[in-house]
Every structure is written in structure tokens, then in C-alpha cells.
Write a protein that holds these residues in place. Structure first.
Motif, PDB file in Angstrom:
ATOM      1  N   ALA A   7       0.827  -1.215   0.000  1.00  0.00           N
ATOM      2  CA  ALA A   7       0.000   0.000   0.000  1.00  0.00           C
ATOM      3  C   ALA A   7       0.858   1.261   0.000  1.00  0.00           C
ATOM      4  O   ALA A   7       0.376   2.357  -0.294  1.00  0.00           O
ATOM      5  CB  ALA A   7      -0.943   0.022   1.203  1.00  0.00           C
ATOM      6  N   HIS A   8       2.162   1.095   0.316  1.00  0.00           N
ATOM      7  CA  HIS A   8       3.051   2.254   0.359  1.00  0.00           C
ATOM      8  C   HIS A   8       3.848   2.404  -0.925  1.00  0.00           C
ATOM      9  O   HIS A   8       4.611   3.349  -1.083  1.00  0.00           O
ATOM     10  CB  HIS A   8       4.010   2.146   1.550  1.00  0.00           C
ATOM     11  CG  HIS A   8       3.299   2.040   2.858  1.00  0.00           C
ATOM     12  ND1 HIS A   8       2.868   3.158   3.548  1.00  0.00           N
ATOM     13  CD2 HIS A   8       2.920   0.967   3.586  1.00  0.00           C
ATOM     14  CE1 HIS A   8       2.265   2.756   4.657  1.00  0.00           C
ATOM     15  NE2 HIS A   8       2.276   1.438   4.706  1.00  0.00           N
ATOM     16  N   TRP A   9       3.668   1.450  -1.834  1.00  0.00           N
ATOM     17  CA  TRP A   9       4.444   1.478  -3.069  1.00  0.00           C
ATOM     18  C   TRP A   9       3.607   1.985  -4.228  1.00  0.00           C
ATOM     19  O   TRP A   9       2.391   2.058  -4.161  1.00  0.00           O
ATOM     20  CB  TRP A   9       4.963   0.061  -3.398  1.00  0.00           C
ATOM     21  CG  TRP A   9       5.692  -0.602  -2.285  1.00  0.00           C
ATOM     22  CD1 TRP A   9       6.269  -0.013  -1.195  1.00  0.00           C
ATOM     23  CD2 TRP A   9       5.899  -2.004  -2.134  1.00  0.00           C
ATOM     24  NE1 TRP A   9       6.832  -0.973  -0.385  1.00  0.00           N
ATOM     25  CE2 TRP A   9       6.632  -2.197  -0.932  1.00  0.00           C
ATOM     26  CE3 TRP A   9       5.560  -3.127  -2.903  1.00  0.00           C
ATOM     27  CZ2 TRP A   9       7.021  -3.464  -0.488  1.00  0.00           C
ATOM     28  CZ3 TRP A   9       5.950  -4.379  -2.453  1.00  0.00           C
ATOM     29  CH2 TRP A   9       6.673  -4.543  -1.266  1.00  0.00           C
ATOM     30  N   ASN A  10       4.292   2.269  -5.334  1.00  0.00           N
ATOM     31  CA  ASN A  10       3.581   2.692  -6.535  1.00  0.00           C
ATOM     32  C   ASN A  10       2.600   1.621  -6.991  1.00  0.00           C
ATOM     33  O   ASN A  10       2.828   0.443  -6.820  1.00  0.00           O
ATOM     34  CB  ASN A  10       4.570   2.949  -7.670  1.00  0.00           C
ATOM     35  CG  ASN A  10       5.395   4.174  -7.436  1.00  0.00           C
ATOM     36  OD1 ASN A  10       6.530   4.092  -7.017  1.00  0.00           O
ATOM     37  ND2 ASN A  10       4.811   5.323  -7.686  1.00  0.00           N
ATOM     38  N   VAL A  22      -7.283  11.620  -8.396  1.00  0.00           N
ATOM     39  CA  VAL A  22      -7.048  12.404  -7.187  1.00  0.00           C
ATOM     40  C   VAL A  22      -8.292  13.252  -6.957  1.00  0.00           C
ATOM     41  O   VAL A  22      -8.344  14.429  -7.300  1.00  0.00           O
ATOM     42  CB  VAL A  22      -5.782  13.267  -7.340  1.00  0.00           C
ATOM     43  CG1 VAL A  22      -5.512  14.078  -6.084  1.00  0.00           C
ATOM     44  CG2 VAL A  22      -4.583  12.386  -7.665  1.00  0.00           C
ATOM     45  N   SER A  70      -0.645   8.494 -10.871  1.00  0.00           N
ATOM     46  CA  SER A  70      -1.585   7.657 -10.134  1.00  0.00           C
ATOM     47  C   SER A  70      -2.024   8.384  -8.872  1.00  0.00           C
ATOM     48  O   SER A  70      -1.348   9.278  -8.395  1.00  0.00           O
ATOM     49  CB  SER A  70      -0.940   6.323  -9.745  1.00  0.00           C
ATOM     50  OG  SER A  70       0.077   6.536  -8.790  1.00  0.00           O
ATOM     51  N   ALA A  71      -3.182   7.963  -8.354  1.00  0.00           N
ATOM     52  CA  ALA A  71      -3.614   8.475  -7.063  1.00  0.00           C
ATOM     53  C   ALA A  71      -2.860   7.677  -5.990  1.00  0.00           C
ATOM     54  O   ALA A  71      -2.404   6.567  -6.257  1.00  0.00           O
ATOM     55  CB  ALA A  71      -5.125   8.302  -6.915  1.00  0.00           C
ATOM     56  N   PRO A  72      -2.714   8.239  -4.776  1.00  0.00           N
ATOM     57  CA  PRO A  72      -1.937   7.539  -3.749  1.00  0.00           C
ATOM     58  C   PRO A  72      -2.466   6.130  -3.475  1.00  0.00           C
ATOM     59  O   PRO A  72      -3.668   5.920  -3.298  1.00  0.00           O
ATOM     60  CB  PRO A  72      -2.111   8.436  -2.517  1.00  0.00           C
ATOM     61  CG  PRO A  72      -2.323   9.805  -3.080  1.00  0.00           C
ATOM     62  CD  PRO A  72      -3.128   9.580  -4.315  1.00  0.00           C
ATOM     63  N   THR A  73      -1.534   5.183  -3.444  1.00  0.00           N
ATOM     64  CA  THR A  73      -1.900   3.776  -3.272  1.00  0.00           C
ATOM     65  C   THR A  73      -2.605   3.526  -1.955  1.00  0.00           C
ATOM     66  O   THR A  73      -3.629   2.831  -1.907  1.00  0.00           O
ATOM     67  CB  THR A  73      -0.632   2.894  -3.311  1.00  0.00           C
ATOM     68  OG1 THR A  73       0.196   3.326  -4.392  1.00  0.00           O
ATOM     69  CG2 THR A  73      -0.987   1.436  -3.486  1.00  0.00           C
ATOM     70  N   ILE A  74      -2.065   4.101  -0.889  1.00  0.00           N
ATOM     71  CA  ILE A  74      -2.595   3.769   0.429  1.00  0.00           C
ATOM     72  C   ILE A  74      -4.046   4.228   0.579  1.00  0.00           C
ATOM     73  O   ILE A  74      -4.867   3.537   1.179  1.00  0.00           O
ATOM     74  CB  ILE A  74      -1.677   4.302   1.552  1.00  0.00           C
ATOM     75  CG1 ILE A  74      -2.095   3.687   2.885  1.00  0.00           C
ATOM     76  CG2 ILE A  74      -1.663   5.819   1.611  1.00  0.00           C
ATOM     77  CD1 ILE A  74      -1.018   3.686   3.930  1.00  0.00           C
ATOM     78  N   LEU A  75      -4.375   5.365  -0.009  1.00  0.00           N
ATOM     79  CA  LEU A  75      -5.767   5.824   0.040  1.00  0.00           C
ATOM     80  C   LEU A  75      -6.667   4.870  -0.734  1.00  0.00           C
ATOM     81  O   LEU A  75      -7.807   4.621  -0.346  1.00  0.00           O
ATOM     82  CB  LEU A  75      -5.890   7.231  -0.545  1.00  0.00           C
ATOM     83  CG  LEU A  75      -5.207   8.332   0.256  1.00  0.00           C
ATOM     84  CD1 LEU A  75      -5.374   9.659  -0.455  1.00  0.00           C
ATOM     85  CD2 LEU A  75      -5.781   8.426   1.654  1.00  0.00           C
TER      86      LEU A  75
END
Lengths: 332, 389
Positions: free
Chosen positions: B38-41, B76, B253-258
Motif C-alpha cells: 500500500a506504500h508502493w507505486n 485524485v 496515479s492516485a496515492p496507493t494507500i488511500l
């Protein structure tokens, strides 16, 4: 770091990754027909951003010199560089620590670049996402901190690269208010803001770092040490089989010259550059994924990529170990 | 916005909930933090777990099997999906039909792309105090189309009026767009804020309209955390892939973790669908309750309201205040909002800001947001009740 009091409300803009900050900068300043000088090989997003704005990228290559073993010896030809500028040039895009070469531009090199930009009244877009990954006792020099440069420089940073959370997509631009406000116009159209909660988290991380600065607890101390160690392991593995790694000054990446291996893919008749074939072969036959560096070049100077491939050292211990095993099994 | 953010009173201006996020959201967040990937691309067009969940949620609502990998793009915020859609298809000289009053970003992006907004107003027919009575004049609407028309933007539930477009209205709009071969961007960010007993009609569901429609949704509005900035576009592959080209240039990309967090929230909604515990069962009631508090306060104060049936907002008719302003330079409602902020410490948004052309329709209306905490609604209600004193 810039020797000045940076106004947080007017001279900083957060963005959805350094990626979006770069998009905002290029979109803000490039109109149809404008040119931007970029030092190649370069990160591919610059080209896409320029195209969407109707601008033209003018590429000036870094060329390897000396024994080819050190990224710092990849240099610009001054005449070639100066000839790239004309009355349509609006921007100069520079990356340091450099992706993919791994070079960190010296203060003298940046002073020279800055002087040419000043002469042609060009804005400098300085992509410094790998600023926290500096090896040996190299200095990450910031072009925005040099005399007379702040007023024309946008410095780009990345939480993803700084804290090893590239999926977070939080970045920023620093610069004079009159330039930052132009980026803000673009950003207010495209995303409006970056996610609040992630900005809160990154702020917390920076505050933590400030509290432990220069101590052994500092992530900013651990990170370059760890990545340098990884890089050394990969370099040793490649050297052992007869390749020539190009030792980087910093950043996430290292180039490896595979010319000595005598690998030849011409019989495959793919029509692609050597390094693309090489990367495909390594992936397919050896399950080792790397990146060909010719993709970081424009058509004209692709040949300079010769037989280099790019490896990433920002990986887990397990990944690095496995990679070294595979590398050591490769033969000429 | 500047006046709103500077005031220390009660802010019923911008559309953001000021209550804490639901508990399941916080739990999803702490679980997501422990997922290393979740913290990666992630995949630029959308995190697989989320696009799969969105496909599972939306397929029945669009009565078709939506391909998560080609017919959905996460972004986003819905804001960026709208930017990508407008930028993807607006070339210099193109005309884009905007039904006004409208959310401000539409016209800004169209103009940045060198396009020309063409405004068609919603006007009250019959009783103006019912949001669904604000309608298009059919002849005026059809007359807005030309050979240069590329796109149309429709927003339902509607911001700022609070109207829900009917199935007939959607059919009329879609048919006209089909006749002129125009693409439709349907901003449905408030789709989960439809008051109980009322229906949300999707223009993409009009027979034949799917192929020309991009439907935009918002996690921020669907789960009451507008600061997350996670949204999406749903539509046919040729349209979505064009949005993707803009998206991958602008943000990649939109943030993975979200996306990991929202995937869990959407999965929860699918699991609890129709049940009391589902947030999408509770949210319409929360919105209706907030709205009725503001309506009640306005009625007690003798102010008129345009009763909405969904969304975050209500229009309030300020004529009973009997305020007088010189309107030669600045619209009445803008001055009214300044006056209310300064003298009554109540922030709203003037309706005329939402008009590109037909500002006269806005008259003395201001927009208030009822998607607020109980505390804010009570404080706002108190101010409104005392307003004529």
C-alpha cells in the motif's frame, strides 16, 4: 539548506507527488512552440508534460568520460549545451542526484548551468527528488541556493523518495512566490489539493526528523547508508562477472556497462536497441528485471546508451541478495 | 472562499463535512498502513483492489458488467477525474455545454483548454421553493448545440440547487446529445447523498448513452472525508483510456494507500448493502436530518428556502432580510454574504458565483451547506433564527 527564510505560505506548494509538481511547472510556463532544454538521459515524464503543452524538448547529453567507472565523470559538452538555447527557450530541466546516471552535479557544474540560464533568462526546474540519497562524502548542491539563482529556480522534492513511500504521492515545489503562484494556478485546476491526511503524516515525519537530526535515529542518516550498501553489493556482483558498474554519487539507480560480456542479440532480429533486448533476455531467462537506458534518451543520442542497463538499489535485503545470486550466475 | 476561511463564526459555506470520519474508515486506515504494498507505486489507472471493488459495486447499478481494468479509472478526487475528462476532449474552439448554476471548476478547465463554455440555465417553473422545479427550457437547451459542441456536463444530485434530475430529463438530455454526437460528463459525486425515498437517475443508463458517457464519483463525498481526494471515472474503454492519457501525464496515479483504504470501505458497503449498518444507508438520513435543521431555522426566521432532495446544499432566499445594496458593481448576493459573515458571523456562498451567464436568476439566493456536525448545524440554526433581530 537554501540559506534563506522560505515563506511557507507563498514559496512552497505541495502536490500529488513530485510528478504533479513537475507537471504543474511545465504546464505553467510552456506554451505552444516554447522550448525546454533537458539534460539527457532523462526521466520520461518531462517529455509527456512538454507534449501536452505543445512544447519542444531540446536534449543535451551527458557523455561518459575517463575510465567509465564513475557517474560523476559523465559530463556536458559546454558548447553543445550553450547551443541548445535560443529565444524560444523557457525552461531548463535538471535532475540531481540524476536518474538514471546517478551523478550528483557539483557546485561548479551548477554554477555554470545557472550562468547560462541567467544569460538566456530561462527558468530552472531542478528535480531533486533523490536529495536524501547521497553516497560517500558527496555534497548535494542545490542550484536554487547559489547566488542570483533563487529568483529563477523551482526546486522539486518528494516525500515518496525521502521516506521510501513512493505510493504516497506527496511532493512539493519550492521557489519565489511569483513562480510558485503560477504552479498553483495549474494545480488548482487539476487536483486542487493533495490529500490532507497524507500531508499531515509527512509533516509529522519531517518534524520527527528535525528532532533526531544528526543522530543515529535519523532516517536521513540510515537511508543513504543502506542504499549505498545495496549498491555496493550489486556493483560487486556485476564486477565479479566482468561487467563495469558505473559507481553513482547517489540516488536510487546504478548503470551497468555490459559491453565486456560479449552478449549479442542481433541474431534475434528484433530491430530494438541492444539494451532493450538485453533487459528482455535477463527478465525472461533469468527472472531479473532491470531497465534499458536507451528509453531515457531522445532518438538522436540513443547510441550513447551503448550497452548500459539500469538497476535499482532501493530494494529489500532479500531482493538484493537474490539479485546478486542471479547476477553471479550470468556468463559471457 | 477567502471570506469564509477568515471568519471565526459558523461556516456553512464550502462543501466539506466538519464531523469526524466514520469509525470503519479509521479502522480501514490502520489496517491499510500495515499492508506493505500500500506504500508502493501502483497501477496508474487504478489500484486493482479498488477498481475491482468499484466494479462490483457499480455493475448492478449500471446494469452491466463493468470491466475493472478498462472501464474504471481512479483519480485524485472527482476533481481530477473532471479535469482529465474535460482536458481529454476539449480542443481549442470546442464548445462545452454547461448547465448552470454549476460547480466552478467546469468552466475554468474548459477555458484553460481553449474551449468555450455555453451556458444553459436551470430556472424555476412553478413553485421555486422546490429544487426539482428548477428545470431546463427545452427549446433553449436544444438551441445551445452547434456544430462545434463537443461535450456536455450534467451534475446530479445538483450542486448548488439540490435538484435530482428525473429519468425523463436524463432521457431528453441524452437524446439531444446523441442527436448532435456530443460526449457527456456526468458528475454524480453526491450519488450517496440522495434523501430517503428519492431516486438517483444515471444518464449512462439511458439506452444508448453508455457509449458516450463518463460518470464521475467521489470517495470524499461518499464517505464524508473530502480531504482524502480520491475519486473515479466510469465509462466505456475508448473514453476512459483517453482520460487515462491525461491522468498519467498529470499525476500518474492516485496515492496507493488511500486506494487501499477506500477499497476496504467499498467492500464493506457491498457486504452490508441495504442493511442499517451500511454507511450508504445512514448517509442519506444524516444529510436529510442536517438539511431539515437548516430548513426549520430558516422558516422560523421567515427566510425562504429551495427545498433540496439530495447533495450537500440548500439555497436560501435572503429577500426577507430587507437588506439594500448598491448593485451597480457587485451582485446583491455577494454583498449579502459579506454582510452575513461580518455582522452575523455566518458564512455562506453567493449563488451568482455559480453562474457564467445568467446571473440574474441568482437574485437574492445564498447557498448553505448542511453536511456539517450537529454542533455546527445547531450554531448555524441559532444564528439564522436570530437573524432579523
Amino acid at each position: 539548506l537554501f540559506n534563506r527564510n522560505i515563506d511557507p505560505m507563498t514559496e512552497v506548494m505541495t502536490a500529488v507527488g513530485a510528478y504533479e509538481a513537475i507537471y504543474a511547472a511545465i504546464t505553467a510556463f510552456i506554451n505552444e512552440g516554447d522550448e525546454a532544454v533537458v539534460i539527457e538521459p532523462h526521466f520520461d515524464c518531462y517529455a509527456g508534460d512538454m507534449e501536452l503543452s505543445g512544447g519542444k524538448l531540446v536534449r543535451v547529453p551527458l557523455r561518459p568520460s575517463g575510465d567509465g567507472k564513475y557517474a560523476k565523470n559523465w559530463t556536458l559538452d559546454k558548447q553543445e549545451f550553450e547551443a541548445a538555447f535560443n529565444e524560444r527557450t523557457k525552461l531548463l530541466i535538471t535532475t540531481t542526484p540524476h536518474n538514471p546516471v546517478g551523478k550528483i552535479f557539483s557546485r561548479e557544474e551548477l554554477e555554470y548551468i545557472g550562468s547560462v540560464c541567467k544569460k538566456h533568462n530561462v527558468i530552472i526546474l531542478s528535480d531533486e527528488v533523490y536529495e536524501r540519497v547521497v553516497f560517500d562524502d558527496n555534497e548535494h548542491a542545490r542550484i536554487g541556493s547559489l547566488p542570483g539563482m533563487w529568483e529563477r529556480t523551482l526546486t522539486i522534492g518528494s516525500a515518496g523518495k525521502t521516506f521510501s513511500v513512493t505510493g504516497w504521492k506527496i511532493g512539493w515545489a519550492l521557489g519565489p512566490a511569483n513562480l510558485i503562484s503560477q504552479l498553483q494556478h495549474v494545480s488548482s485546476c487539476s487536483t486542487f489539493t493533495a490529500p490532507t491526511l497524507l500531508q499531515e503524516a509527512v509533516a509529522g515525519a519531517f518534524e520527527y526528523e528535525r528532532g533526531v537530526a544528526q543522530t543515529d535515529e535519523a532516517y536521513f542518516k540510515w537511508l543513504p547508508g543502506k542504499l549505498q550498501q545495496n549498491c555496493q553489493m550489486l556493483a560487486d556482483a556485476f564486477s565479479d562477472i566482468g561487467c563495469t558498474p558505473v559507481w553513482p554519487d547517489g540516488g536510487y539507480f546504478m548503470l551497468v556497462d555490459t559491453a565486456n560480456m560479449g552478449w549479442d542479440f542481433t541474431e534475434l532480429n528484433t530491430g530494438r536497441c541492444y539494451d532493450v533486448d538485453c533487459v528482455k533476455w535477463l527478465t525472461r531467462e533469468f527472472k531479473l528485471a532491470t531497465i534499458p537506458i536507451s528509453v531515457f534518451y531522445g532518438d538522436q543520442n540513443r547510441h550513447l546508451a551503448a550497452k548500459y542497463i539500469r538497476v535499482c538499489c532501493a530494494k529489500s535485503d532479500e531482493t538484493i541478495e537474490k539479485a546478486c545470486q542471479i547476477i553471479r550466475s550470468l556468463k559471457k | 472562499a477567502v471570506v469564509s476561511t477568515q471568519s471565526t463564526g459558523v461556516n456553512l459555506g464550502q462543501g466539506f463535512p466538519d464531523f469526524p470520519p466514520p469509525q470503519f474508515l479509521k479502522e480501514a486506515w490502520s489496517d491499510a498502513v500495515n499492508v506493505p504494498s500500500a506504500h508502493w507505486n501502483t497501477r496508474g489507472q487504478g489500484y486493482p483492489r479498488l477498481v475491482t471493488a468499484l466494479s462490483d459495486m457499480y455493475s448492478p447499478e449500471f446494469a452491466r458488467q463493468i470491466d475493472p481494468m478498462t472501464e474504471i479509472m481512479t483519480s485524485v478526487g472527482a476533481y481530477e477525474a473532471l479535469y482529465a475528462a474535460l482536458t481529454a476532449f476539449t480542443d481549442p474552439g470546442d464548445e462545452v455545454i454547461l448547465i448552470e448554476p454549476h460547480f466552478d471548476s467546469y468552466s475554468v478547465v474548459v477555458e484553460v483548454c481553449g474551449g468555450k463554455p455555453v451556458y444553459v440555465p436551470l430556472k424555476p417553473e412553478g413553485d421555486p421553493n422546490n429544487a426539482n422545479n428548477w428545470v431546463l427550457d427545452k427549446a433553449e437547451f436544444e438551441g445551445a448545440f452547434s456544430s462545434k459542441t463537443k461535450l456536455l456536463v450534467v451534475n446530479t444530485p445538483h450542486n448548488p440547487i439540490g435538484k435530482l434530475f428525473t429519468a425523463e430529463e436524463m432521457e431528453f438530455i441524452a437524446t439531444t446529445c446523441q442527436k448532435h454526437d456530443v460526449l457527456i460528463i456526468s458528475d454524480e459525486v453526491y450519488e450517496r447523498c440522495v434523501f430517503p425515498g428519492h431516486d438517483h437517475h444515471r444518464i449512462a443508463n439511458v439506452p444508448g448513452a453508455w457509449d458516450r458517457t463518463i460518470t464521475v464519483g467521489s470517495a470524499g463525498k461518499s464517505f464524508s472525508m473530502t480531504g482524502y481526494k480520491l475519486g473515479w471515472a466510469v465509462g466505456p474503454q475508448p473514453l476512459i483510456s483517453t482520460l487515462q492519457a491525461v491522468h498519467q501525464t498529470a499525476v500518474y496515479s492516485a496515492p496507493t494507500i488511500l486506494q487501499e483504504v477506500i477499497a476496504r470501505c467499498v467492500e464493506r458497503e457491498i457486504q452490508l448493502k441495504g442493511k442499517e449498518d451500511a454507511y450508504h444507508t445512514q448517509l442519506p438520513k444524516i444529510m436529510e436530518e442536517g438539511c431539515s435543521q437548516i430548513i426549520s431555522a430558516c422558516k422560523d426566521a421567515g427566510l425562504g428556502v429551495v427545498e433540496p432532495f439530495g447533495g450537500y446544499f440548500i439555497l436560501v432566499d435572503t429577500s426577507p432580510l430587507g437588506l439594500e445594496f448598491d448593485t451597480s458593481q457587485v451582485e446583491y448576493d455577494v454583498q449579502c454574504v459579506h454582510w452575513l459573515t461580518e455582522h452575523k458571523k455566518l458564512a455562506g456562498i453567493p449563488l451568482s458565483l455559480f453562474f457564467g451567464k445568467n446571473k440574474h436568476i441568482s437574485e437574492k439566493y445564498i447557498r448553505l451547506c448542511f453536511a456539517k456536525s450537529e454542533q455546527t448545524l445547531k450554531a448555524g440554526g441559532d444564528i439564522i433564527r436570530d437573524i432579523l433581530k
